[in-house]
Scaffold this motif. Structure first.
Motif, PDB file in Angstrom:
ATOM      1  N   ASP A  33      -9.834   9.281   3.350  1.00 24.72           N
ATOM      2  CA  ASP A  33      -8.519   9.830   3.040  1.00 24.72           C
ATOM      3  C   ASP A  33      -8.676  10.910   1.985  1.00 24.72           C
ATOM      4  OD1 ASP A  33      -6.598   8.469   4.627  1.00 24.72           O
ATOM      5  OD2 ASP A  33      -6.726   6.708   3.325  1.00 24.72           O
TER       6      ASP A  33
ATOM      7  N   GLY B 189      -1.190  10.087  -4.499  1.00 30.75           N
ATOM      8  CA  GLY B 189      -0.461  10.814  -3.465  1.00 30.75           C
ATOM      9  C   GLY B 189      -1.378  11.081  -2.291  1.00 30.75           C
TER      10      GLY B 189
ATOM     11  N   HIS C   3       2.248  13.172   1.389  1.00 31.78           N
ATOM     12  CA  HIS C   3       3.155  12.557   2.365  1.00 31.78           C
ATOM     13  C   HIS C   3       3.518  11.125   1.998  1.00 31.78           C
ATOM     14  CE1 HIS C   3       2.529  15.995   4.960  1.00 31.78           C
ATOM     15  NE2 HIS C   3       1.229  15.832   4.839  1.00 31.78           N
ATOM     16  N   ASP C   4       2.601  10.391   1.384  1.00 32.71           N
ATOM     17  CA  ASP C   4       2.831   9.002   0.984  1.00 32.71           C
ATOM     18  C   ASP C   4       2.361   8.813  -0.441  1.00 32.71           C
ATOM     19  OD1 ASP C   4       3.745   7.829   3.540  1.00 32.71           O
ATOM     20  OD2 ASP C   4       1.721   8.327   4.222  1.00 32.71           O
ATOM     21  N   ARG C   5       3.017   7.893  -1.150  1.00 36.17           N
ATOM     22  CA  ARG C   5       2.671   7.626  -2.547  1.00 36.17           C
ATOM     23  C   ARG C   5       2.479   6.132  -2.762  1.00 36.17           C
ATOM     24  NH1 ARG C   5       4.415  12.081  -6.068  1.00 36.17           N
ATOM     25  NH2 ARG C   5       5.220  13.719  -4.722  1.00 36.17           N
ATOM     26  N   VAL C   6       1.521   5.803  -3.631  1.00 36.71           N
ATOM     27  CA  VAL C   6       1.288   4.418  -4.038  1.00 36.71           C
ATOM     28  C   VAL C   6       1.310   4.403  -5.557  1.00 36.71           C
ATOM     29  CG1 VAL C   6      -0.386   2.522  -4.101  1.00 36.71           C
ATOM     30  CG2 VAL C   6      -0.101   3.858  -2.001  1.00 36.71           C
TER      31      VAL C   6
ATOM     32  N   GLY D  82      -2.131  12.622   1.518  1.00 36.59           N
ATOM     33  CA  GLY D  82      -1.631  13.712   2.337  1.00 36.59           C
ATOM     34  C   GLY D  82      -2.746  14.487   2.980  1.00 36.59           C
TER      35      GLY D  82
ATOM     36  N   MET E 113      -5.125   2.960   3.383  1.00 33.68           N
ATOM     37  CA  MET E 113      -4.015   3.298   4.272  1.00 33.68           C
ATOM     38  C   MET E 113      -4.369   3.066   5.740  1.00 33.68           C
ATOM     39  SD  MET E 113      -1.759   4.081   2.114  1.00 33.68           S
ATOM     40  CE  MET E 113      -0.450   5.238   2.414  1.00 33.68           C
TER      41      MET E 113
ATOM     42  N   GLU F 137       0.521   7.373 -10.147  1.00 34.46           N
ATOM     43  CA  GLU F 137       0.510   7.113  -8.706  1.00 34.46           C
ATOM     44  C   GLU F 137      -0.570   7.909  -7.991  1.00 34.46           C
ATOM     45  OE1 GLU F 137       4.482   8.085  -7.478  1.00 34.46           O
ATOM     46  OE2 GLU F 137       4.100  10.218  -7.511  1.00 34.46           O
TER      47      GLU F 137
END
Length: 106
Positions: A42, A52, A64-67, A54, A6, A50
């Motif tokens: 991170d 996650g 906060h974000d997902r891949v 955060g 990220m 996925e």
């Protein structure tokens, strides 16, 4: 499938990405990950299918974000988190270890 950092947008095959996971925090159900390319760390949560990304706040981990990582699975153990994808399993211990020490088991 390639999984991104990220911070620097480098992309990694799953084996390289999950070997860089370390220090499973059972209380917040999160894993620390250090990018092999840029060294950024991170915190993330392994979720079914996925990742996650955060941060911990007020004693819990907020995503906060997902891949998406199709086929990704997880299993909590007493002193580790097992991450599996396809036929591979990476074990991330709760004890502090140096980055890159998650072990892959076939």
């Amino acid at each position: 499938m390639l999984i991104p950092c990220m911070a620097c947008d480098s992309r990694f095959l799953p084996d390289e990405y999950f070997r860089a996971c370390h220090n499973y925090q059972r209380g917040t159900d999160s894993v620390a990950w250090t990018c092999p390319h840029c060294g950024n760390q991170d915190d993330l949560r392994i979720l079914p299918g996925e990742l996650g990304f955060g941060a911990t706040g007020r004693g819990r981990f907020d995503v906060h974000d997902r891949v998406r990582v199709p086929g990704l699975r997880r299993r909590r153990q007493d002193l580790r988190l097992d991450i599996s994808l396809d036929q591979k399993v990476w074990r991330v211990p709760t004890a502090t270890r140096r980055p890159g020490e998650a072990r892959c088991f076939f």
